[in-house]
Design a protein around this motif. Structure first.
Motif, mmCIF file in Angstrom:
data_model
loop_
_atom_site.group_PDB
_atom_site.id
_atom_site.type_symbol
_atom_site.label_atom_id
_atom_site.label_comp_id
_atom_site.label_asym_id
_atom_site.label_seq_id
_atom_site.Cartn_x
_atom_site.Cartn_y
_atom_site.Cartn_z
ATOM 1 N N TRP A 63 0.820 -1.212 0.000
ATOM 2 C CA TRP A 63 0.000 0.000 0.000
ATOM 3 C C TRP A 63 0.854 1.263 0.000
ATOM 4 O O TRP A 63 0.521 2.248 -0.650
ATOM 5 C CB TRP A 63 -0.947 0.005 1.204
ATOM 6 N N ARG A 64 1.963 1.239 0.723
ATOM 7 C CA ARG A 64 2.846 2.402 0.722
ATOM 8 C C ARG A 64 3.371 2.663 -0.683
ATOM 9 O O ARG A 64 3.432 3.816 -1.134
ATOM 10 C CB ARG A 64 4.018 2.209 1.687
ATOM 11 N N GLU A 65 3.711 1.612 -1.398
ATOM 12 C CA GLU A 65 4.191 1.780 -2.773
ATOM 13 C C GLU A 65 3.104 2.385 -3.647
ATOM 14 O O GLU A 65 3.378 3.257 -4.487
ATOM 15 C CB GLU A 65 4.644 0.425 -3.332
ATOM 16 N N LYS A 66 1.863 1.963 -3.450
ATOM 17 C CA LYS A 66 0.766 2.537 -4.233
ATOM 18 C C LYS A 66 0.554 4.018 -3.907
ATOM 19 O O LYS A 66 0.266 4.822 -4.796
ATOM 20 C CB LYS A 66 -0.525 1.752 -3.982
ATOM 21 N N GLN A 71 -1.139 5.552 -7.010
ATOM 22 C CA GLN A 71 -2.106 4.529 -7.421
ATOM 23 C C GLN A 71 -3.190 4.324 -6.362
ATOM 24 O O GLN A 71 -4.111 3.536 -6.568
ATOM 25 C CB GLN A 71 -1.393 3.206 -7.673
ATOM 26 N N ALA A 72 -3.061 4.996 -5.225
ATOM 27 C CA ALA A 72 -4.035 4.869 -4.146
ATOM 28 C C ALA A 72 -3.968 6.112 -3.271
ATOM 29 O O ALA A 72 -3.014 6.896 -3.347
ATOM 30 C CB ALA A 72 -3.751 3.627 -3.310
ATOM 31 N N THR A 73 -5.001 6.280 -2.456
ATOM 32 C CA THR A 73 -5.014 7.351 -1.461
ATOM 33 C C THR A 73 -5.047 6.704 -0.078
ATOM 34 O O THR A 73 -5.259 5.484 0.051
ATOM 35 C CB THR A 73 -6.239 8.268 -1.637
ATOM 36 N N LEU A 74 -4.876 7.506 0.936
ATOM 37 C CA LEU A 74 -4.830 6.962 2.288
ATOM 38 C C LEU A 74 -6.147 6.297 2.680
ATOM 39 O O LEU A 74 -6.145 5.273 3.368
ATOM 40 C CB LEU A 74 -4.474 8.069 3.289
#
Length: 200
Positions: A63-66, A71-74
């Motif tokens: 998730w940190r990489e995303k 590629q993602a939000t928190l």
């Protein structure tokens, strides 16, 4: 370090928090948690079973990489992992504004957080070059010896933190304190340009 993103104002994100105080506005708390996670791998959160969050299980690393590659939000991380941001051991401790004369200006908030003992910081080389755990007084001593460069607001904030014997003392103080914006003035002196502060 970092800046507030548009996604940090998400109503869904803000709703998944514990222990946030009234000041500053919620987006700054969200940005602080997100930036800390991106840079150090430390997520100020708690899972549904009450355990703290760390990078050890592998899913948070992905998730940190995303997050780092947009590629993602928190909120995506929190929903997928059933996590709530936990600010019960976090405090807003300083607000610095760059002097007017500086060409690049910042309006920066500092936060203090206790990290659970079982959490290990894992820095991301794109975000920072090195990390070390130091007591505030030790960091200031290295700064005075010119072994650890710091900008003035960081050194002054560490100076303020160094008067507390424990994290409990520091958190108790800042959780009840009124944090005023500090904007130094640049002044010309015999030895060059210095900074002048109002009484804090």
């Amino acid at each position: 370090g970092g800046r507030v993103d548009a996604a940090d104002s998400s109503v869904d994100l803000i709703a998944r928090t514990l222990g946030m105080t009234a000041e500053p506005e919620p987006a700054y708390w969200m940005a602080a948690a997100r930036e800390a996670f991106e840079e150090t791998g430390l997520l100020l959160g708690v899972r549904a079973d009450g355990t703290s969050c760390a990078l050890g299980d592998g899913s948070l690393e992905a998730w940190r990489e995303k997050l780092l590659t947009d590629q993602a939000t928190l909120i995506d991380v929190l929903k997928a992992e059933n996590i709530r941001l936990d600010f019960r051991r976090t405090a807003y401790c300083a607000h610095w504004i760059t002097p007017v004369a500086e060409p690049r200006r910042y309006d920066t908030r500092f936060f203090l957080a206790e990290v659970p003992r079982d959490c290990i910081a894992v820095i991301d080389a794109r975000e920072m070059s090195a990390s070390i755990w130091l007591r505030p007084a030790d960091a200031l001593e290295r700064f005075r010896r010119r072994e650890l460069p710091m900008v003035f607001p960081t050194a002054r904030t560490l100076h303020d933190l160094s008067r507390f014997a424990t994290i409990d003392d520091a958190l108790a103080h800042y959780r009840s304190a009124t944090i005023r914006a500090i904007q130094p003035r640049l002044v010309r002196r015999d030895g060059g340009i210095g900074m002048e502060l109002d009484d804090l």
